[in-house]
Write an enzyme that holds these catalytic residues in place. Structure first.
Site, PDB file in Angstrom:
ATOM      1  N   LYS A  82       0.856  -1.199   0.000  1.00  0.00           N
ATOM      2  CA  LYS A  82       0.000   0.000   0.000  1.00  0.00           C
ATOM      3  C   LYS A  82       0.887   1.242   0.000  1.00  0.00           C
ATOM      4  O   LYS A  82       1.777   1.386   0.844  1.00  0.00           O
ATOM      5  CB  LYS A  82      -0.887   0.015   1.246  1.00  0.00           C
ATOM      6  CG  LYS A  82      -2.295  -0.431   1.001  1.00  0.00           C
ATOM      7  CD  LYS A  82      -3.114  -0.082   2.221  1.00  0.00           C
ATOM      8  CE  LYS A  82      -4.552  -0.420   2.061  1.00  0.00           C
ATOM      9  NZ  LYS A  82      -5.317  -0.053   3.248  1.00  0.00           N
TER      10      LYS A  82
HETATM   11  C1  E4P Z   1      -8.401   0.213   3.234  1.00  0.00           C
HETATM   12  O1  E4P Z   1      -7.828  -0.710   3.783  1.00  0.00           O
HETATM   13  C2  E4P Z   1      -8.549   1.483   4.016  1.00  0.00           C
HETATM   14  O2  E4P Z   1      -7.351   1.765   4.727  1.00  0.00           O
HETATM   15  C3  E4P Z   1      -9.717   1.404   4.981  1.00  0.00           C
HETATM   16  O3  E4P Z   1     -10.845   0.864   4.306  1.00  0.00           O
HETATM   17  C4  E4P Z   1     -10.031   2.750   5.566  1.00  0.00           C
HETATM   18  O4  E4P Z   1     -11.235   2.670   6.292  1.00  0.00           O
HETATM   19  P1  E4P Z   1     -11.653   3.870   7.283  1.00  0.00           P
HETATM   20  O5  E4P Z   1     -11.975   5.073   6.414  1.00  0.00           O
HETATM   21  O6  E4P Z   1     -12.859   3.357   8.020  1.00  0.00           O
HETATM   22  O7  E4P Z   1     -10.465   4.131   8.182  1.00  0.00           O
END
Ligand code: E4P
Length: 215
Positions: A83
């Site tokens: 990521k």
């Molecule tokens: C993907 O893995 C993102 O980091 C995650 O869905 C973010 O979710 P949030 O907006 O609830 O923190």
């Protein structure tokens, strides 16, 4: 549509994996911090539970450092996806990593312009955060539709991971829009099963079956 679970919690990953519908896992620094354990060991354990793309996020801010960090994470397991945040440095790092066949999930995407740049850089996955857009009064699923249209126009390889999912409606809408993947929190996955009419129907069938002569 592929379904990933959005967590770093091993017990929840094991439970959902036992359902037979899980295609991958996404983590992020906030989710990892909740587990209060060694990051690399956690990623390796997740890779041993789920045979699919496992996203682990780099924390460096400059491209050369991102690349170095990514190369180290990629060595943990062949299913590890890196990521990378949607920044200029992130795009530079993605270009290098893609050239080395290291899969990148470009994260913290909030606009079609960002998604286009991510796809051009060679990101394997693009993660628009729909819930966070909704939180500030924008239409997260509208962004998904925009991005899917752009990728289709140019037959671009990147897959869209609908992220920051807040409820089953986000998952259904993602599927209706033809998104490749939704990464879904545990609580939302559990909610996807639930319907009161199903519970009522099972109760009625059980009660009526009890009246059927068994001999
Ligand atoms: C993907 O893995 C993102 O980091 C995650 O869905 C973010 O979710 P949030 O907006 O609830 O923190």
């Amino acid at each position: 549509m592929k379904i990933f679970i959005d967590t770093a919690n091993l017990d929840r990953i094991r439970e959902v994996n036992s359902w037979g519908i899980l295609d991958g896992v996404t983590t992020n620094p906030t989710l990892v911090a909740k587990e209060n354990t060694n990051f690399e060991a956690l990623v390796k354990e997740i890779c041993h539970i789920v045979d699919g793309p496992i996203s682990a996020e780099v924390m460096s801010v400059k491209a050369p450092d991102m690349v170095a960090e990514a190369r180290k994470l990629a060595k943990l397991h062949h299913n590890v996806v890196i990521k990378v945040p949607m920044t200029e440095e992130g795009v530079k790092a993605t270009k290098v990593l893609a050239s080395e066949d290291i899969k990148v999930n470009m994260t913290l995407v909030f606009s079609a312009a960002q998604a286009l740049l991510a796809a051009k850089a060679g990101a394997r996955y693009i993660s628009p955060f729909v819930g966070r857009l909704d939180d500030v009064g924008q239409d997260g699923m509208k962004l998904i539709a925009e991005i899917m249209n752009i990728l289709d126009n140019y037959d671009m390889d990147a897959e869209v991971i609908v992220a920051s999912v807040r409820d089953p409606i986000h998952v259904v809408e993602a599927a209706r829009l033809g998104a490749h993947i939704a990464t879904v929190p545990y609580d939302v996955l559990k909610k996807m099963f639930a319907h009161p009419l199903t519970d009522i129907g099972i109760k009625r069938f059980q009660d009526d079956w009890a009246k059927v002569p068994k001999k």
